[in-house]
Scaffold this motif. Sequence first.
Motif, PDB file in Angstrom:
ATOM      1  N   TRP B 167      -4.406 -29.498 -19.891  1.00  0.00           N
ATOM      2  CA  TRP B 167      -4.789 -29.520 -18.471  1.00  0.00           C
ATOM      3  C   TRP B 167      -4.789 -28.104 -17.910  1.00  0.00           C
ATOM      4  O   TRP B 167      -5.712 -27.682 -17.222  1.00  0.00           O
ATOM      5  N   ALA B 170      -7.672 -25.701 -18.544  1.00  0.00           N
ATOM      6  CA  ALA B 170      -8.918 -25.725 -17.779  1.00  0.00           C
ATOM      7  C   ALA B 170      -8.929 -24.660 -16.700  1.00  0.00           C
ATOM      8  O   ALA B 170      -9.976 -24.353 -16.143  1.00  0.00           O
ATOM      9  N   PHE B 171      -7.788 -24.107 -16.398  1.00  0.00           N
ATOM     10  CA  PHE B 171      -7.723 -23.199 -15.252  1.00  0.00           C
ATOM     11  C   PHE B 171      -8.570 -21.940 -15.403  1.00  0.00           C
ATOM     12  O   PHE B 171      -9.182 -21.514 -14.431  1.00  0.00           O
ATOM     13  N   PRO B 172      -8.607 -21.318 -16.571  1.00  0.00           N
ATOM     14  CA  PRO B 172      -9.422 -20.092 -16.621  1.00  0.00           C
ATOM     15  C   PRO B 172     -10.923 -20.343 -16.551  1.00  0.00           C
ATOM     16  O   PRO B 172     -11.672 -19.399 -16.371  1.00  0.00           O
ATOM     17  N   PRO B 174     -13.140 -21.582 -14.357  1.00  0.00           N
ATOM     18  CA  PRO B 174     -13.971 -21.104 -13.247  1.00  0.00           C
ATOM     19  C   PRO B 174     -13.900 -19.608 -12.998  1.00  0.00           C
ATOM     20  O   PRO B 174     -14.648 -19.109 -12.178  1.00  0.00           O
TER      21      PRO B 174
END
Lengths: 1147, 212
Positions: B167, B170-172, B174
Amino acid sequence: MKGTRVLSLLLWLCLMYFVGIYLFVGGFLLVRMEVNRTSTCGDILEPGDGSGDFCGSQPRFRRAVLIIIDALKIDFARFDPSNTAPRPYENKIPVLEETLSSRPLQSRLYTFRADPPTTTMQRIKGFTTGSLPTFVDVGNNFASSAILEDNLIQQFGKTGKRVVFMGDDTWESLFPKKFHRSLPFPSFNVKDLHTVDNGILQHLYTTSMYLPPELHFPQVFNASIMLNFCSRTCLCWFETVMGDDWDVLVAHFLGVDHCGHRFGPDHPAMADKLTQMDSVIRSVIDRLQNDTLLVLMGDHGMTDTGDHGGESQKETDATLFLYSPSPIFPAPLSQTEPDVVPQTDLVPTLALLLGVPIPYSSVGQVLLPLFSPHGQTGSAVGGLSQLEALWINAKQVNRFLETYSSMAKDIPPESLSQLQQEFSRLSSEYLLTARESRLPSSHLVSALQAYLTSVRDICRATWARFNPVKMAAGLVLLASVCLVCFLMSELSPALMREKTAGLLAPLVVALAVGACAAAAQLLTRGYVETAWCLAAGAFSSEILFFWRVCRLSPPAVTKNGAKASKLSRWLVLRRLLTPPLMVPLLRCASLLSDSYVIAEGRVITFLVLSLVIYIPIHLNWNGLLLPPSPDPLKSAGLLPSPALSPSIVRKESGILLACLGVLIGSMYLSLSFHGCREEQGFCQPSPFLSPLSRLQDSQLKNLYYILSVISLGVFAYLLRHCLCHYGNLNSSGGAVFTARWILPLLSVCLALHWAVSATPEDSFRKLSELIRLAQLALPRAAFCLLGLGLCLIWLDPLTVFVKARATSSSRSSAPALPRYRASTGISPQAELRHLIPQIYHRMRRSLEDGELSGGIEADNRPTVEAYGLGTVYSAPVLLFWGMLGVGLLLLHPEGMALSFLLLLLEMGALLHIHASSVNLSGAHGASTGGFTVPWAPIVVWSLAATQFFHATGHLPTFPSIQWGAAFVGFPDGHTGTFLPALLVSLNTFASHILFAVGCPLLLLWPLVREVRGSRGGRACGEEGEDAVMEMRLRENPEQFSSALLQLSARYLFIHGVQVCSQAAKTNLKVQFVRSLLGRGVVAVALEFQPWHSLYFSICVYFLVNIQHDITPLSVSTLFTGLFFSLCCCYSPETPNGVEGFCTQVDV
Amino acid sequence: MWDHEIKAMASTHAIITASVFMATVIPAVFVPGFSVYGTHLLWVYAVSGTVTCVSVAIFWLLGISPPTKKHTLGYKLSRLSRSCLYFFLSCLFFYTVVVLYGAPLIESALETFSLSVLLTSLTTLRCLCVLGPNVQTWIRVFSRHGAMSVWDTCLQITVACTLIGAWVGAFPIPLDWDRPWQVSSSHRKPTYSDWNQWTFELLFSFHHLQPV
């Protein structure tokens, strides 16, 4: 009493937020009023001698050539012969130096200092209007980017000069229809990225978007292509210069800027580019005629990396080169001449040289060396003397200053009066000199110059500076209001219990402190600034609140001794770090990053999805999702004894998981309704976003139309079904009338309106009149219906149908049985649903204190049956919500009906998930804990509002505002500004409004969907304690109001935190504008999107963002308040009404 | 007894970590042009395959799986086939979840699917090995009072950390898309982060178990 307290507390919170935002915005958004007047030749400037000043004398030049080379830094133009190893950008324009040395009386080179922001659009605005830039120029026509302020191009046009333009098409949008002839070069729109089929170039995004399409293809730079591109410009250019159908020629070359952005100044490509520019200038100089002035300038400079936009000297210092074939300068370059020319100074200079009026709001100062000193007019053919020019200029600036200060009060009065004194002194001195026609002293010239400079400086100080103190104060205030919200949500029961006077004390203190601040300001500074008084009041009332909270909390802490305080603090910290609160924190953190802001729609969906999945996982972690197993492996002691029967647990879990599926599905589908930002290169906006009338394919159009109508129908049907299910459609009140008739009628109106507006104009020529009428009438009818419906709900919200029957069956019923019953003919299952709470019973219990024991009466009184009493609160809210939903859909493009349906589904699913999880966890005997709504659903609720903001095709950018909404029902436009603004903002914040209005449902829904089995089973044996569904709220008004306060405080908290992080981000951005510009999308997007100049975009970004947090803030407060007052005003009414009814029957 | 279990678990995880390491190193030696970054799909396959084989072997050897009631071959076979079915279903499930979280549906399906295989081999497979093919038991283990043994606790921690790692991965996505290291990952769901997370989480699970 409770209701007013909740309402006043919420209003107070909201007020605090607004004060904080006002303070912050006041420090950040400095507004300059646009003066909409224009100068004309006939203007008489005070104090004048009666004749027109501007066009009075013979103009010095007949024609002018303005060459703007984008980003022509002063370093590029200087020539240093001693430099033997020039860098690629040095010594590449020798023609300037050659001209300067060979013809010193005809040419000058200056440093042309731009005002930040050094972006092209702002600069064009600066050197045509002569005004200084600000963040928001009020008075602008927001829908177009045209410059409405008085400007040079307009003046040229008015005095009959033919202006020919070629180059950057920004000019076309800034000065629409002002050019005699124009050759704008095809847009360098970022959308051109679509032509890029090369994946690698997508990642060169930041630079490639500057380049014309043909430059996208070669991966390796090919100088000849760039030269080719320019030679197109050059070709037209030479043709025009040779021709004679122009008076003012404006050419804007972009190549240098492109090159800088793509390769930086220190690159061979820049050398090529500059050399090419050199040849262009050379050819122009050769072709000029005697009556023509050549102005060569750069609009801004560039940093060492080729970017611009900030306020470093490298970015602000551009080139200004003046040349004419005939001598223009009375003397060769001397030491006394200025070296640096501010960009605004070009405006009055050019105006006076060409004999056109100086634009009204110019604050520039004429460039003296271009005018002859007084008395020696020999060299110049006509033309003004230095003193005359300065005098006209000073009078014009003074006139502007007077007009401006009468319109806006932002110039400090003391400096204003000082300037006026100075001007009157100078004018009397000048008039004296002129009357005696003696040789003016150089003293007067320099005094006039000083006057003009000081005006400019004061204006700049007023318009182009932030107020960091104000911003910081606003930020602190916002943060503290968030804290207040949090405290309030944690302490709401205690707050409600507290009997001391509610808000009177804080209000009085706030007023007193505010007045004191005002008085202090009046004494020390002589004028009052409202923002600070408000801030002082707000802070003091907050401090009072904190003090009261501190006084409130000790009893809770001291219960467990001194150690408990540490523990409780730790617990509070632990509570803050739970996943439901981590998600909004993550969201706020994501607001701080540009990349996340660009991907906001997806980011928020991701976060909501994560949090939604967290709910069942959390339930499972607590062992509540599955019925306790008879597994002998598990020791019975570990698990609490089952409170809910396994079948109910299974059913509730099933509902929960099914709703989870619906929620996730609708969330996923909602992703397909997103719009696109300019920065998202490879993004296609949703096809549903464009109105149907723009679709060409008629089959597709029909399909879309049918889809939209079907989803509208489903929307209305679901609402009606829901109301019907809980038995709210039986009575004959206003609300029921609305639900039965107005809602369907409104939907039909809407569908017809879509049909009419989608009809192609030319297909039904005969019916065109009718269509036009329908376009006008249908939406207006819909508006009227909407208003009528909302009014009816407001006036008569009761959807309870009470029916009394003196049947024998009631008499025979034993008193031990639960004393409510359904009407005959309904199955037991339906009886559970159509729960008819026993108003009679309740009423009697409330009356019991004063009366005799109830045994006898029970026999005498008839049974009262009330339909829909269980949803007495939620039904009007739901209905109101539904009406509003359909009304807001009217303002959206047709395709958005699908999105609205998804919104309804998601909301319903969310409510059901919440209710199921409350039911499931209700097994822990938490039923006594009031009606607290946990954080998770509230966070999901508020984030879902933002999610649907994106899913209805909105974006927090200016260009994405759906202006079409203003013309629904008003196809011919408006006269005022209030109505379109209202419609557009209703359209923009539709999802926030809907979610805010629906917010109370979070509190009510678990009660509506209360599991009968458990409570009934437990309570039945005892006294018939069947406070069912929402009647439970009636029983505990105190808990109800505290829960409501808590709910809204939490909702406000989440939005408040978002506002706060927005503000913090804006603050950071403002502080680090430059460092931001060096990289990133912002700078790039800004450059070529005229509307996206840096400050403007920050502003708009901030405004829109903050708006979309403010709106729910205010709307939710408003509606919770209204809702509460509604509850308060009619919930006592319910039993009363029934009582009356009963007594009537009795008699 | 308890000490013994801890030791067994520690060595199991050490072996699995070593196998992950070997799955990265050995292809790098033998396969020309192999790199974690360049041929990420190959790497992911290698790792998931190795992890699958190693954990199946280890858990089978250690005999962790719950005692079966019947010992007939047919029952064992049906268990095996059910396990395979669950494995496949779990791949599909993770695929769906990843798509719902925003991965493209068709485009770069291969990458998404390999991510789901990877996640399955790290989570579902271990559940299958430790708990057997019984979804009800799985769900029950992941509750506060569900863990009955050290293995259950370990399972809770590793599964939770893997999922959280994926989970967080997924942060990098965008972030600025013009950095070279982001180019290849911008269209894909996280693959590397959960590996890092996994190694962390192993350490963490040991750490966590010490005071138990």
